[in-house]
Design an enzyme around this catalytic site. Structure first.
Site, PDB file in Angstrom:
ATOM      1  N   GLY A  21       0.811  -1.213   0.000  1.00  0.00           N
ATOM      2  CA  GLY A  21       0.000   0.000   0.000  1.00  0.00           C
ATOM      3  C   GLY A  21       0.841   1.259   0.000  1.00  0.00           C
ATOM      4  O   GLY A  21       0.544   2.230  -0.694  1.00  0.00           O
ATOM      5  N   ARG A  25       7.195   1.759   1.187  1.00  0.00           N
ATOM      6  CA  ARG A  25       7.468   0.325   1.252  1.00  0.00           C
ATOM      7  C   ARG A  25       7.854  -0.201  -0.119  1.00  0.00           C
ATOM      8  O   ARG A  25       8.707  -1.073  -0.247  1.00  0.00           O
ATOM      9  CB  ARG A  25       6.269  -0.439   1.810  1.00  0.00           C
ATOM     10  CG  ARG A  25       6.612  -1.863   2.267  1.00  0.00           C
ATOM     11  CD  ARG A  25       5.414  -2.561   2.881  1.00  0.00           C
ATOM     12  NE  ARG A  25       4.913  -1.807   4.009  1.00  0.00           N
ATOM     13  CZ  ARG A  25       3.659  -1.892   4.460  1.00  0.00           C
ATOM     14  NH1 ARG A  25       2.782  -2.672   3.841  1.00  0.00           N
ATOM     15  NH2 ARG A  25       3.272  -1.184   5.505  1.00  0.00           N
ATOM     16  N   ARG A  44       1.523  11.425  -8.372  1.00  0.00           N
ATOM     17  CA  ARG A  44       1.004  11.594  -7.013  1.00  0.00           C
ATOM     18  C   ARG A  44       1.903  10.924  -5.968  1.00  0.00           C
ATOM     19  O   ARG A  44       1.442  10.566  -4.877  1.00  0.00           O
ATOM     20  CB  ARG A  44      -0.426  11.063  -6.891  1.00  0.00           C
ATOM     21  CG  ARG A  44      -1.406  11.721  -7.848  1.00  0.00           C
ATOM     22  CD  ARG A  44      -2.832  11.315  -7.565  1.00  0.00           C
ATOM     23  NE  ARG A  44      -3.735  11.880  -8.555  1.00  0.00           N
ATOM     24  CZ  ARG A  44      -5.044  12.009  -8.385  1.00  0.00           C
ATOM     25  NH1 ARG A  44      -5.602  11.610  -7.255  1.00  0.00           N
ATOM     26  NH2 ARG A  44      -5.797  12.523  -9.330  1.00  0.00           N
ATOM     27  N   ARG A  88      -0.651  -8.606  -3.852  1.00  0.00           N
ATOM     28  CA  ARG A  88      -0.691  -7.560  -2.825  1.00  0.00           C
ATOM     29  C   ARG A  88       0.144  -8.019  -1.643  1.00  0.00           C
ATOM     30  O   ARG A  88       0.062  -9.166  -1.207  1.00  0.00           O
ATOM     31  CB  ARG A  88      -2.133  -7.293  -2.395  1.00  0.00           C
ATOM     32  CG  ARG A  88      -2.238  -6.539  -1.085  1.00  0.00           C
ATOM     33  CD  ARG A  88      -3.601  -5.955  -0.821  1.00  0.00           C
ATOM     34  NE  ARG A  88      -3.861  -5.774   0.597  1.00  0.00           N
ATOM     35  CZ  ARG A  88      -3.241  -4.904   1.400  1.00  0.00           C
ATOM     36  NH1 ARG A  88      -2.294  -4.136   0.924  1.00  0.00           N
ATOM     37  NH2 ARG A  88      -3.562  -4.822   2.677  1.00  0.00           N
ATOM     38  N   GLY A  90       0.734  -6.590   2.116  1.00  0.00           N
ATOM     39  CA  GLY A  90       0.292  -5.520   2.995  1.00  0.00           C
ATOM     40  C   GLY A  90       0.246  -5.933   4.449  1.00  0.00           C
ATOM     41  O   GLY A  90       0.815  -6.950   4.855  1.00  0.00           O
ATOM     42  N   SER A  91      -0.448  -5.139   5.226  1.00  0.00           N
ATOM     43  CA  SER A  91      -0.577  -5.388   6.658  1.00  0.00           C
ATOM     44  C   SER A  91      -2.040  -5.686   6.989  1.00  0.00           C
ATOM     45  O   SER A  91      -2.950  -5.345   6.231  1.00  0.00           O
ATOM     46  CB  SER A  91      -0.090  -4.181   7.457  1.00  0.00           C
ATOM     47  OG  SER A  91      -0.828  -3.017   7.101  1.00  0.00           O
ATOM     48  N   GLU A 182      -8.114  -6.173   6.547  1.00  0.00           N
ATOM     49  CA  GLU A 182      -7.319  -5.252   5.743  1.00  0.00           C
ATOM     50  C   GLU A 182      -8.281  -4.455   4.881  1.00  0.00           C
ATOM     51  O   GLU A 182      -9.483  -4.466   5.152  1.00  0.00           O
ATOM     52  CB  GLU A 182      -6.248  -5.998   4.946  1.00  0.00           C
ATOM     53  CG  GLU A 182      -6.762  -7.176   4.129  1.00  0.00           C
ATOM     54  CD  GLU A 182      -7.214  -6.785   2.741  1.00  0.00           C
ATOM     55  OE1 GLU A 182      -6.386  -6.317   1.950  1.00  0.00           O
ATOM     56  OE2 GLU A 182      -8.413  -6.962   2.429  1.00  0.00           O
ATOM     57  N   GLU A 184      -7.988  -3.903   1.023  1.00  0.00           N
ATOM     58  CA  GLU A 184      -7.784  -3.848  -0.421  1.00  0.00           C
ATOM     59  C   GLU A 184      -8.081  -5.118  -1.218  1.00  0.00           C
ATOM     60  O   GLU A 184      -8.433  -5.048  -2.401  1.00  0.00           O
ATOM     61  CB  GLU A 184      -6.328  -3.439  -0.722  1.00  0.00           C
ATOM     62  CG  GLU A 184      -5.993  -1.993  -0.436  1.00  0.00           C
ATOM     63  CD  GLU A 184      -5.610  -1.729   1.002  1.00  0.00           C
ATOM     64  OE1 GLU A 184      -5.673  -0.563   1.430  1.00  0.00           O
ATOM     65  OE2 GLU A 184      -5.248  -2.692   1.716  1.00  0.00           O
ATOM     66  N   ASP A 207      -0.948  -5.603  13.790  1.00  0.00           N
ATOM     67  CA  ASP A 207      -1.559  -5.300  15.082  1.00  0.00           C
ATOM     68  C   ASP A 207      -2.603  -6.353  15.405  1.00  0.00           C
ATOM     69  O   ASP A 207      -3.101  -7.050  14.514  1.00  0.00           O
ATOM     70  CB  ASP A 207      -2.174  -3.906  15.103  1.00  0.00           C
ATOM     71  CG  ASP A 207      -3.203  -3.704  14.010  1.00  0.00           C
ATOM     72  OD1 ASP A 207      -4.404  -3.825  14.292  1.00  0.00           O
ATOM     73  OD2 ASP A 207      -2.800  -3.457  12.853  1.00  0.00           O
ATOM     74  N   ARG A 220       6.397  -0.983  10.145  1.00  0.00           N
ATOM     75  CA  ARG A 220       5.583  -1.507   9.040  1.00  0.00           C
ATOM     76  C   ARG A 220       6.322  -1.377   7.708  1.00  0.00           C
ATOM     77  O   ARG A 220       6.111  -2.175   6.811  1.00  0.00           O
ATOM     78  CB  ARG A 220       4.248  -0.755   8.968  1.00  0.00           C
ATOM     79  CG  ARG A 220       3.319  -1.064  10.127  1.00  0.00           C
ATOM     80  CD  ARG A 220       2.025  -0.294   9.989  1.00  0.00           C
ATOM     81  NE  ARG A 220       1.224  -0.394  11.201  1.00  0.00           N
ATOM     82  CZ  ARG A 220      -0.087  -0.545  11.210  1.00  0.00           C
ATOM     83  NH1 ARG A 220      -0.755  -0.630  10.077  1.00  0.00           N
ATOM     84  NH2 ARG A 220      -0.754  -0.614  12.335  1.00  0.00           N
TER      85      ARG A 220
END
Length: 238
Positions: A21, A25, A44, A88, A90-91, A182, A184, A207, A220
């Site tokens: 995300g 990262r 962006r 993907r 991610g966390s 999550e 996404e 977490d 993270r």
């Protein structure tokens, strides 16, 4: 071929893209894992890089937060840049005692009450699935590398901070059978299925809603090495 959200030239992306995300990262993976990496898009500040991992072309690009964001980027990568597979990385927040902070999770499905898929093409199912082949490759690589990787049903939520009308997470877990949350993968799985592409979702538990433990933002960015290595090793076999 630039799009409204990606300014990379045609052919700039590998056939497989890893999607964290966070743009930082994505840069961390590029700096620490890829050889001969080049920045290929920066619209962006959503950074994307292409390099090689064990001589195999691999790209890594940020997805931003939430289903609308990953929906845009995955659509453009699949349609305009001929990307075949997106993983993907991610966390997630744990909903169960058995998933501890730092554990690596592979999504076996994504449950969501989001209207993303219904608005897109009338899809009414609340549970969508990753590509079976990619998941098989990831699990095989995890075993080979000695990385514990648990297959779990994940919740893709549109809401990070719940309000008065939000269902308590304990009730959501009981009702849906999800193990972590999550924001996404449901949209990614939908786009891949609609467009005939491949998708998977690897997560690190950042977490726990059960015991209150968590990682900070810096952790993270840099503490997800097992997940990153597993995704990269799997990418080389796809």
């Amino acid at each position: 071929m630039a799009t409204p959200h990606i300014n990379a030239p045609e052919g700039a992306f590998a056939k497989i893209v890893l999607m964290p995300g966070d743009p930082l990262r994505a840069k961390f993976i590029s700096d620490n894992f890829l050889d001969n990496a080049q920045l290929v898009t920066s619209v962006r500040n959503v950074l994307g890089f292409t390099g090689t991992y064990h001589d195999q072309p691999v790209s890594v690009m940020a997805s931003g937060m939430g289903m609308p964001s990953i929906g845009i980027y995955s659509h453009e990568l699949f349609k305009f840049y001929d990307v075949e597979n997106i993983i993907r990385i991610g966390s997630a927040g744990s909903y169960t005692e058995r998933l501890k902070v730092g554990d690596v999770v592979l999504a076996s499905s994504a449950y969501s009450q989001s209207s993303f898929a219904q608005v897109h093409n009338g899809e009414t199912s609340h549970e969508l699935f990753p590509s079976e082949h990619i998941n098989e490759v990831i699990l095989a690589k995890a075993k080979e590398l000695g990385i514990d990787c648990c297959s779990c049903k994940v919740l893709s939520s549109d809401v990070f901070y719940g309000g008065p009308a939000s269902e308590p997470w304990q009730e959501t877990r009981k009702r849906t059978g999800v193990d972590c949350v999550e924001m996404e993968s449901f949209a990614l799985f939908h786009n891949a299925r609609v467009m005939g592409k491949g998708a998977a979702c690897l997560l690190t538990i950042s977490d726990s809603l059960v015991d209150g433990t968590s990682m900070d933002a810096e952790q993270r960015q840099s503490s997800f090495r097992n997940m990153m290595k597993l995704a990269l090793e799997a990418a080389g076999s796809l």
